[in-house]
Every structure is written in structure tokens, then in C-alpha cells.
Design a protein around this motif. Structure first.
Motif, mmCIF file in Angstrom:
data_model
loop_
_atom_site.group_PDB
_atom_site.id
_atom_site.type_symbol
_atom_site.label_atom_id
_atom_site.label_comp_id
_atom_site.label_asym_id
_atom_site.label_seq_id
_atom_site.Cartn_x
_atom_site.Cartn_y
_atom_site.Cartn_z
ATOM 1 N N TYR A 46 0.820 -1.215 0.000
ATOM 2 C CA TYR A 46 0.000 0.000 0.000
ATOM 3 C C TYR A 46 0.854 1.264 0.000
ATOM 4 O O TYR A 46 0.383 2.334 -0.335
ATOM 5 C CB TYR A 46 -1.002 -0.027 1.157
ATOM 6 C CG TYR A 46 -0.439 0.455 2.452
ATOM 7 C CD1 TYR A 46 -0.897 1.638 3.018
ATOM 8 C CD2 TYR A 46 0.569 -0.248 3.083
ATOM 9 C CE1 TYR A 46 -0.353 2.097 4.189
ATOM 10 C CE2 TYR A 46 1.102 0.199 4.247
ATOM 11 C CZ TYR A 46 0.640 1.368 4.800
ATOM 12 O OH TYR A 46 1.189 1.823 5.948
ATOM 13 N N GLN A 82 7.330 2.237 10.789
ATOM 14 C CA GLN A 82 5.872 2.141 10.591
ATOM 15 C C GLN A 82 5.109 2.093 11.921
ATOM 16 O O GLN A 82 5.426 2.844 12.814
ATOM 17 C CB GLN A 82 5.544 0.960 9.672
ATOM 18 C CG GLN A 82 6.124 1.140 8.271
ATOM 19 C CD GLN A 82 5.591 2.364 7.535
ATOM 20 O OE1 GLN A 82 4.536 2.877 7.856
ATOM 21 N NE2 GLN A 82 6.334 2.866 6.573
ATOM 22 N N SER A 83 4.176 1.161 12.047
ATOM 23 C CA SER A 83 3.284 1.170 13.218
ATOM 24 C C SER A 83 3.984 0.936 14.550
ATOM 25 O O SER A 83 3.387 1.193 15.595
ATOM 26 C CB SER A 83 2.226 0.081 13.059
ATOM 27 O OG SER A 83 1.136 0.565 12.335
ATOM 28 N N PHE A 115 -6.054 -2.358 11.385
ATOM 29 C CA PHE A 115 -5.401 -1.173 11.964
ATOM 30 C C PHE A 115 -5.876 0.149 11.386
ATOM 31 O O PHE A 115 -5.860 1.174 12.056
ATOM 32 C CB PHE A 115 -3.876 -1.287 11.821
ATOM 33 C CG PHE A 115 -3.358 -1.258 10.402
ATOM 34 C CD1 PHE A 115 -3.179 -2.430 9.690
ATOM 35 C CD2 PHE A 115 -3.051 -0.051 9.782
ATOM 36 C CE1 PHE A 115 -2.703 -2.405 8.392
ATOM 37 C CE2 PHE A 115 -2.566 -0.009 8.488
ATOM 38 C CZ PHE A 115 -2.395 -1.199 7.778
ATOM 39 N N ASN A 134 -4.571 3.071 13.784
ATOM 40 C CA ASN A 134 -4.247 4.383 13.212
ATOM 41 C C ASN A 134 -5.026 5.534 13.850
ATOM 42 O O ASN A 134 -4.452 6.594 14.115
ATOM 43 C CB ASN A 134 -4.449 4.370 11.700
ATOM 44 C CG ASN A 134 -3.407 3.515 11.005
ATOM 45 O OD1 ASN A 134 -2.677 2.767 11.665
ATOM 46 N ND2 ASN A 134 -3.323 3.611 9.688
ATOM 47 N N GLU A 178 4.599 7.601 1.225
ATOM 48 C CA GLU A 178 3.393 7.404 2.046
ATOM 49 C C GLU A 178 2.512 8.657 2.043
ATOM 50 O O GLU A 178 1.285 8.556 2.089
ATOM 51 C CB GLU A 178 3.756 7.024 3.482
ATOM 52 C CG GLU A 178 2.509 6.911 4.342
ATOM 53 C CD GLU A 178 2.603 5.969 5.526
ATOM 54 O OE1 GLU A 178 3.700 5.459 5.783
ATOM 55 O OE2 GLU A 178 1.569 5.756 6.172
ATOM 56 N N ASN A 185 -5.659 7.756 6.060
ATOM 57 C CA ASN A 185 -5.310 8.342 7.357
ATOM 58 C C ASN A 185 -5.814 9.782 7.464
ATOM 59 O O ASN A 185 -6.223 10.226 8.538
ATOM 60 C CB ASN A 185 -3.798 8.272 7.588
ATOM 61 C CG ASN A 185 -3.355 6.849 7.903
ATOM 62 O OD1 ASN A 185 -4.168 6.028 8.342
ATOM 63 N ND2 ASN A 185 -2.093 6.545 7.677
ATOM 64 N N TYR A 209 2.417 12.152 12.009
ATOM 65 C CA TYR A 209 2.270 10.706 12.152
ATOM 66 C C TYR A 209 2.980 9.966 11.001
ATOM 67 O O TYR A 209 3.661 8.961 11.201
ATOM 68 C CB TYR A 209 0.776 10.343 12.217
ATOM 69 C CG TYR A 209 0.505 8.875 12.036
ATOM 70 C CD1 TYR A 209 0.722 7.974 13.071
ATOM 71 C CD2 TYR A 209 0.066 8.373 10.806
ATOM 72 C CE1 TYR A 209 0.509 6.619 12.894
ATOM 73 C CE2 TYR A 209 -0.157 7.023 10.627
ATOM 74 C CZ TYR A 209 0.068 6.152 11.670
ATOM 75 O OH TYR A 209 -0.131 4.805 11.497
ATOM 76 N N CYS A 213 6.246 7.304 11.235
ATOM 77 C CA CYS A 213 6.240 5.959 10.649
ATOM 78 C C CYS A 213 7.441 5.758 9.717
ATOM 79 O O CYS A 213 7.797 4.619 9.400
ATOM 80 C CB CYS A 213 4.957 5.729 9.847
ATOM 81 S SG CYS A 213 3.482 5.573 10.859
ATOM 82 N N TYR A 261 -2.877 -5.802 16.377
ATOM 83 C CA TYR A 261 -4.141 -5.537 15.671
ATOM 84 C C TYR A 261 -5.203 -6.554 16.069
ATOM 85 O O TYR A 261 -5.283 -6.958 17.231
ATOM 86 C CB TYR A 261 -3.927 -5.541 14.144
ATOM 87 C CG TYR A 261 -2.710 -4.795 13.688
ATOM 88 C CD1 TYR A 261 -2.504 -3.476 14.070
ATOM 89 C CD2 TYR A 261 -1.760 -5.390 12.875
ATOM 90 C CE1 TYR A 261 -1.387 -2.776 13.637
ATOM 91 C CE2 TYR A 261 -0.647 -4.687 12.433
ATOM 92 C CZ TYR A 261 -0.466 -3.387 12.830
ATOM 93 O OH TYR A 261 0.627 -2.712 12.410
ATOM 94 N N GLY A 278 4.783 -3.837 12.517
ATOM 95 C CA GLY A 278 4.606 -2.773 11.530
ATOM 96 C C GLY A 278 4.621 -3.362 10.133
ATOM 97 O O GLY A 278 5.199 -4.436 9.914
ATOM 98 N N VAL A 279 4.005 -2.659 9.174
ATOM 99 C CA VAL A 279 3.851 -3.217 7.825
ATOM 100 C C VAL A 279 5.133 -3.329 7.014
ATOM 101 O O VAL A 279 5.111 -3.951 5.954
ATOM 102 C CB VAL A 279 2.855 -2.447 6.932
ATOM 103 C CG1 VAL A 279 1.438 -2.755 7.268
ATOM 104 C CG2 VAL A 279 3.147 -0.991 6.905
HETATM 105 N N1 GLN Z 1 2.206 4.085 8.144
HETATM 106 C C1 GLN Z 1 1.273 3.004 8.119
HETATM 107 C C2 GLN Z 1 -0.160 3.528 8.158
HETATM 108 O O1 GLN Z 1 -0.404 4.467 8.822
HETATM 109 C C3 GLN Z 1 1.552 2.096 9.257
HETATM 110 C C4 GLN Z 1 0.671 0.911 9.237
HETATM 111 C C5 GLN Z 1 1.242 -0.288 9.918
HETATM 112 O O2 GLN Z 1 2.446 -0.437 10.103
HETATM 113 N N2 GLN Z 1 0.368 -1.199 10.221
HETATM 114 O O3 GLN Z 1 -1.056 3.026 7.528
#
Ligand code: GLN
Length: 337
Positions: A46, A82-83, A115, A134, A178, A185, A209, A213, A261, A278-279
């Protein structure tokens, strides 16, 4: 709400120590060998840039509360946090605002939903629910001290660097990538605003934010950051107190119920440790009073959790006796899958 007299607070309560160092070293190496060939899962797509990761990357690091590291594989590869940033930003905000405020403004209950769910906010009357999804992470970032978004960002960057024990840098490419793909978001930010849940400009806060990440870390950094929480808020490498012991405890409680999650229940059942994923493929799993495991491997399951990372954490939790719920420090006859 839930009160305790200070004299009733136990000084120390955890299930023993880590096994001897040679044993830890051997089990980390064994966990790496065991799962390096596993190629289930898929790369995150994504954020376009995350698709360029090498699916073979696999790093494992364990840092104990005395600062010793045991590592195997690609522990030097840098990836965006990331998360996982959500856990440490939450700790910094708790430190600045206090337990009650964060409890009231953000919440600490699992959503049971992915998430980035918008429905979770709607179903819960505008509550962001918890700081690890998020919506809650955006609400938490909004509470970060600082008069401007730039100051808030600087507090986050320097605070996460103190957790890691070294200056963390932004990956500008991931951030820009991103920023182009974070409409969802932004929608969550606007939705929280519509419920009167944000005191900041939602788009500014989503931008901060997105930057948090995009901070670059390694599996070793994650283990040091987790070991700081395991050590009651003091970084075992630098000796610096980053947050209070109470904040470290509160952060681990939220990670236990919400860090993985909608898979948090299953994770706690199988692995028994507070953790955050994290993703980009990182996981940090914390064993209070003992240390933390940092893993990195970018192939993910459907919930966005690293496949090899989860398997390695399960193996290490059982073989090293890390689970919070184990009644003895060392396992007797556990079946390890
Ligand atoms: N930056 C990503 C987001 O906000 C982080 C998501 C994740 O790591 N699950 O969607």
C-alpha cells in the motif's frame, strides 16, 4: 479509578531470568535457521516503496535488560519503523500527559478490526479506541507536546532516538511515498476532528504521524527500544531513563491487548508477550524484567504481521521461557511448532 496505596506496590515481580547467555545465543541462531527458508506471506504494497524490499531479509536480535545483544541474520538492514512507532510515541505522550488523560482521550480497548479501520471509529461513537490502531495513534500524536507540528515532530524523533540509544533518521523517500498514499489516514483525521476528538489541525497531525512511521530502524534498534520498556523505562545500553517505570508498564499493557491488531488475542495465547508489529516487517516483543526481541522480515500475513517474525517470536518465547503467563522461568516439556 483503580487505586493502590504506594506501600502496597510490589517492587519486583516477574517470572525469573533469561537462561544462560550461551543458551540464548544458540536459540537465536536456531530460530533463524529454522524459519529463514519459510517463504509464506507477501510484501506490503500500500506504500509503493515497501514492495521493493528483499523478501529474503530476516534479522533477529534479543537485547537483555543488562544491554547484551544476541543476534542472527540481517540485523543491520534499515527499514521504516511504521506502526511500531505507535508504541513509543504512546509512551512519550503518557510520560508528558499522564495515565488518566491518555486513558480518557485515546482509550485502551481492542477494536477487533484492522489497523486502518474507519468503521471502528464510527461504531464507537468517535472514540479512537486505542493508541495502536491508526485512529488512536493519530489522536496520540496530536497530544504530543510542542506548539507547532515541527516541534512535535522533533520531540518524537528525539524521544524515539533515546529509546533506540542512537539518533534515528527519517527515510525521506518512504515519507514522500506514504504522503502520496495516505488519503485513508487523512480521512481518519478528519473523522476524529468531526467528533471533536482532535485539538490540532488533522492534516498537520497526520503529516507528523506519517513522518514518525518513516523513521529508519534495524532489528537491533527494535530490540534495544523494547529492552528499554522491559527495563522499566531505562535504556540498558545508554543508562538513560527515557520514561518512568509506570509509563513503561502502561505501554506494555496496551501492547498486550492491542499491539498485534485484530490478531492480538491469538498472539497473546500463542506467544504471551506484549508486542507491536509494523507493515514494513518489524516486530518488537517485550519480556518485562528480561529483555526484548526485535525481528525483521518483510513477508506479511493478511493482518499485516511478519510471518517469519511471528514464528521466530513463538519459538523464542517458548524455548527461552519468556511468556508473561509462564509459572516457571524455564520450560519443561513444551511442544514448539
Ligand atoms: N504508516 C502506516 C499507516 O499508517 C503504518 C501501518 C502499519 O504499520 N500497520 O497506515
Amino acid at each position: 479509578m483503580f487505586e493502590t496505596d504506594t506501600q502496597d506496590v510490589a517492587q519486583r515481580a516477574f517470572t525469573g531470568d533469561l537462561p544462560p547467555e550461551v543458551r540464548v545465543e544458540e536459540l537465536i541462531a536456531r530460530a533463524h535457521r529454522r524459519y529463514a527458508g519459510l517463504d509464506e506471506g507477501r510484501l506490503a504494497d500500500y506504500i509503493p516503496l515497501l514492495e521493493q524490499a528483499d523478501p529474503g531479509w530476516f534479522g533477529l536480535s534479543l537485547v537483555s535488560v543488562d544491554g547484551t545483544e544476541h543476534a542472527a541474520g540481517d540485523t543491520e538492514v534499515r527499514f521504516s519503523i511504521q506502526s511500531i512507532s505507535k508504541a513509543f510515541v504512546f509512551a512519550l505522550v503518557c510520560e508528558a500527559m499522564g495515565h488518566e488523560q491518555v486513558h480518557d482521550r485515546v482509550g485502551v480497548n481492542n477494536t477487533g478490526l484492522p489497523f486502518n479501520s474507519v468503521i471502528a471509529v464510527e461504531l464507537n461513537d468517535g472514540s479512537p479506541m486505542n493508541p495502536m490502531v491508526n485512529a488512536g495513534a493519530i489522536a496520540t500524536t496530536a497530544l504530543m507536546p510542542g506548539g507547532t507540528p515541527a516541534e512535535q515532530w522533533e520531540h518524537i524523533r528525539s524521544g524515539l532516538s533515546r529509546f533506540a540509544g542512537r539518533p534515528l533518521e527519517l527515510d525521506g523517500e518512504v515519507y514522500r511515498s506514504e504522503r502520496k498514499a495516505n488519503q485513508r489516514n487523512k480521512a481518519i483525521g478528519r473523522l476524529l476532528e468531526s467528533y471533536g476528538r482532535l485539538d490540532t489541525d488533522p492534516l498537520d497531525t497526520v503529516d507528523v504521524y506519517t513522518r514518525q512511521c518513516s523513521l529508519l530502524v534495524t532489528a537491533t534498534d527494535l530490540a534495544v527500544m523494547g529492552a528499554t520498556l522491559a527495563d522499566g523505562g531505562t535504556n540498558p545500553r545508554t543508562g538513560e531513563r527515557v520514561v518512568s517505570a509506570e509509563v513503561a508498564r502502561d505501554t506494555l499493557s496496551v501492547l498486550a491487548s492491542c499491539g498485534m491488531y485484530e490478531r492480538s488475542g491469538e498472539w497473546l495465547f500463542e506467544i504471551g508477550l506484549p508486542a507491536k508489529s509494523g507493515v514494513s516487517g518489524g516486530i518488537v516483543a517485550v519480556s518485562p524484567g528480561k529483555g526484548a526481541v526485535g525481528t525483521f522480515s518483510p513477508l506479511l500475513d493478511l493482518a499485516g504481521n511478519s510471518v517469519r517474525g511471528q514464528r521466530a517470536c513463538a519459538y523464542l518465547s517458548r524455548s527461552l521461557g519468556l511468556s508473561l503467563f509462564a509459572s516457571a522461568a524455564h520450560p519443561v516439556s513444551q511442544k514448539v511448532s
